[in-house]
Design an enzyme around this catalytic site. Structure first.
Site, mmCIF file in Angstrom:
data_model
loop_
_atom_site.group_PDB
_atom_site.id
_atom_site.type_symbol
_atom_site.label_atom_id
_atom_site.label_comp_id
_atom_site.label_asym_id
_atom_site.label_seq_id
_atom_site.Cartn_x
_atom_site.Cartn_y
_atom_site.Cartn_z
ATOM 1 N N GLN A 38 80.577 -66.712 67.687
ATOM 2 C CA GLN A 38 79.218 -66.929 67.162
ATOM 3 C C GLN A 38 79.246 -67.570 65.769
ATOM 4 O OE1 GLN A 38 76.410 -66.582 68.794
ATOM 5 N NE2 GLN A 38 77.016 -65.340 70.552
ATOM 6 N N HIS A 89 79.934 -73.573 72.993
ATOM 7 C CA HIS A 89 78.647 -73.696 73.690
ATOM 8 C C HIS A 89 77.507 -72.903 73.050
ATOM 9 C CE1 HIS A 89 78.341 -69.945 76.220
ATOM 10 N NE2 HIS A 89 79.659 -69.941 76.147
ATOM 11 N N SER A 118 84.706 -70.990 70.296
ATOM 12 C CA SER A 118 84.058 -71.589 71.465
ATOM 13 C C SER A 118 82.940 -72.489 70.956
ATOM 14 C CB SER A 118 83.575 -70.424 72.323
ATOM 15 O OG SER A 118 82.563 -70.780 73.168
ATOM 16 N N CYS A 125 71.261 -56.246 82.010
ATOM 17 C CA CYS A 125 70.483 -55.825 83.179
ATOM 18 C C CYS A 125 71.166 -56.322 84.442
ATOM 19 C CB CYS A 125 69.068 -56.381 83.124
ATOM 20 S SG CYS A 125 68.255 -56.151 81.566
ATOM 21 N N ASN A 182 77.325 -60.937 68.196
ATOM 22 C CA ASN A 182 76.489 -61.721 69.113
ATOM 23 C C ASN A 182 75.059 -61.205 69.231
ATOM 24 O OD1 ASN A 182 78.617 -59.905 70.349
ATOM 25 N ND2 ASN A 182 77.055 -59.852 71.965
ATOM 26 N N THR A 210 85.955 -65.744 76.852
ATOM 27 C CA THR A 210 86.427 -64.507 77.486
ATOM 28 C C THR A 210 87.917 -64.628 77.792
ATOM 29 O OG1 THR A 210 84.247 -64.151 78.447
ATOM 30 C CG2 THR A 210 86.078 -62.995 79.500
HETATM 31 N N1 PLP Z 1 82.581 -63.429 72.113
HETATM 32 C C1 PLP Z 1 81.329 -63.441 71.627
HETATM 33 C C2 PLP Z 1 81.091 -62.969 70.232
HETATM 34 C C3 PLP Z 1 80.282 -63.895 72.416
HETATM 35 O O1 PLP Z 1 79.045 -63.898 71.922
HETATM 36 C C4 PLP Z 1 80.557 -64.331 73.731
HETATM 37 C C5 PLP Z 1 79.457 -64.769 74.601
HETATM 38 O O2 PLP Z 1 78.319 -64.415 74.443
HETATM 39 C C6 PLP Z 1 81.883 -64.306 74.196
HETATM 40 C C7 PLP Z 1 82.872 -63.850 73.356
HETATM 41 C C8 PLP Z 1 82.246 -64.742 75.586
HETATM 42 O O3 PLP Z 1 81.919 -66.080 75.770
HETATM 43 P P1 PLP Z 1 82.004 -66.752 77.221
HETATM 44 O O4 PLP Z 1 80.984 -66.029 78.072
HETATM 45 O O5 PLP Z 1 81.651 -68.159 76.968
HETATM 46 O O6 PLP Z 1 83.355 -66.558 77.752
#
Ligand code: PLP
Length: 383
Positions: A182, A204, A202, A328, A154, A70
């Site tokens: 993703q 995780h 990212s 939600c 996502n 983010t």
């Molecule tokens: N971008 C995508 C495509 C994501 O799927 C996500 C999280 O689900 C994010 C950005 C944001 O990731 P984070 O919550 O780790 O900051």
């Protein structure tokens, strides 16, 4: 519990856990301190930066280490917008897909409110794939500040033609930001060859740690710094680095090839089996983006006549964690913004469940859970 929510986050890989546990033992000093222990920590970070850069096809100096995807999306969007505006005050338009993750979607809207950005959404097909001819037309306009389209969605898992988007933007010298959150660990990519101006990566969602993310800024691309204060990351992102998470990210980057292979073989087979059997049992369902190129681990399924929160809770009671397409946050069932943008009805948009598989999942799990889904859906649809 059976865990089928890897697109939300994926449990730490054994190698990552081990590396982070080892790092806990020696993590003492601030990597920005000049003393011996500070410099030891610094060396670990720079070693990790080289490994991460190597895994994603970038130069180490092009990586800005941040704390979340983010944050990195926000730094790219604001940074590119401000830099473009400085060079050309008319450059106010942000072109994006209408189904970007909320970390892009919400922040471009805020850029509109605060800095007068004008948001232009690209046309898409029913799968969410952006219309490249529309993009070609839009980027001819010099008032476009930047383009932002993700690599893989996502919720649906549908892939965007991001390398073609990159080419179209590069021809018009418009900076292109790509959210590859993703994508990492599931497909190989090379940022250097891709031509993107900036990208967010990212770890995780692929068994790496939370608390770390990468903003790639191609050499020569103008991107203003947003998080200022200390001089960390060459003044591009202030704040003490999270050494433990960075070392975990290094560990997952050492096994990206293996991870990609697991996704494209074992996980894809499992996902395909799941979809085939689910469709046989419940022919009325719709798998969003079924015919499109998708992430090999994701099924986003519309269960018409069933509320997604009720089905999610039912599966939870049966020992299986899945994601809903609907946020939600307030306890209220909200429709999936993605499905609404793709032209699905409001009823469909509150009836979708995301199943996202990972390396720990097995065919036995799928065989155990499929009858639970069938039973629950038939009962709920009849009620
Ligand atoms: N971008 C995508 C495509 C994501 O799927 C996500 C999280 O689900 C994010 C950005 C944001 O990731 P984070 O919550 O780790 O900051």
């Amino acid at each position: 519990m059976i865990y089928w929510d890897h697109n939300a986050t994926s449990p730490l890989r054994p190698r990552v856990k081990k590396r982070m546990a080892e790092a806990l033992e020696f993590e003492t000093a601030n990597p920005n301190s000049s003393h011996t222990l500070g410099q030891t920590a610094r060396n670990y970070i720079e070693q990790a930066r080289r490994t991460i850069a190597n895994a994603i096809g970038a130069k180490p100096q092009e990586l800005v280490i941040g704390a979340s995807a983010t944050e990195c999306n926000l730094m790219a969007l604001y940074g590119l917008f401000l830099a473009r505006n400085k060079a050309n005050p008319q450059a106010k338009k942000i072109v994006a897909s209408p189904i970007e993750h909320s970390s892009v979607h919400e922040n471009i809207k805020i850029l509109g409110d605060r800095l007068g950005a004008e948001i232009v959404f690209l046309k898409t097909d029913r799968n969410g794939i952006v219309d490249l001819n529309h993009l070609r037309d839009l980027v001819k306009d010099s008032s476009v500040a930047l383009v932002s389209v993700m690599g893989a969605h996502n919720e649906t898992g549908v892939l965007q033609p991001w390398l073609e988007i990159s080419k179209i933007c590069a021809e018009q010298k418009i900076p292109y930001h790509c959210d590859l959150v993703q994508y990492f660990g599931r497909f190989a990519f090379n940022l250097d060859q891709s031509g993107v101006a900036t990208a967010t990566v990212s770890f995780h969602k692929a068994g790496g740690p939370k608390g770390v993310s990468i903003l790639y800024i191609r050499t020569g691309v103008q991107c203003e710094s947003i998080i200022c204060g200390g001089g960390q990351e060459k003044k591009r992102r202030a704040g003490t680095e999270n050494l433990l998470a960075i070392m975990g990210a290094e560990a997952v980057c050492e096994e990206t090839e293996e991870l990609q292979k697991i996704h494209q073989t074992q996980i894809k087979e499992l996902r395909d089996y799941f979809e085939t059997e689910l469709t046989k049992a419940l022919p009325q369902i719709e798998i969003v983006g079924h015919a499109a190129n998708r992430l090999c681990n994701t099924s986003f399924v519309v269960f018409r006549g069933v509320k997604s929160d009720a089905l999610m809770m039912n599966l939870d009671i049966n020992g299986c964690c899945v994601g809903t397409g609907s946020a939600c946050g307030s306890g209220m069932l909200l429709p999936s913004r993605t499905l609404l943008a793709l032209g699905y009805s409001k009823d469909d948009a509150v009836s979708a469940i995301r199943f996202s598989f990972g390396p720990s999942n097995t065919l036995d799990e799928v065989k155990a859970i499929l009858p639970c889904i069938e039973k629950a859906v038939k009962k709920m649809a009849a009620a």
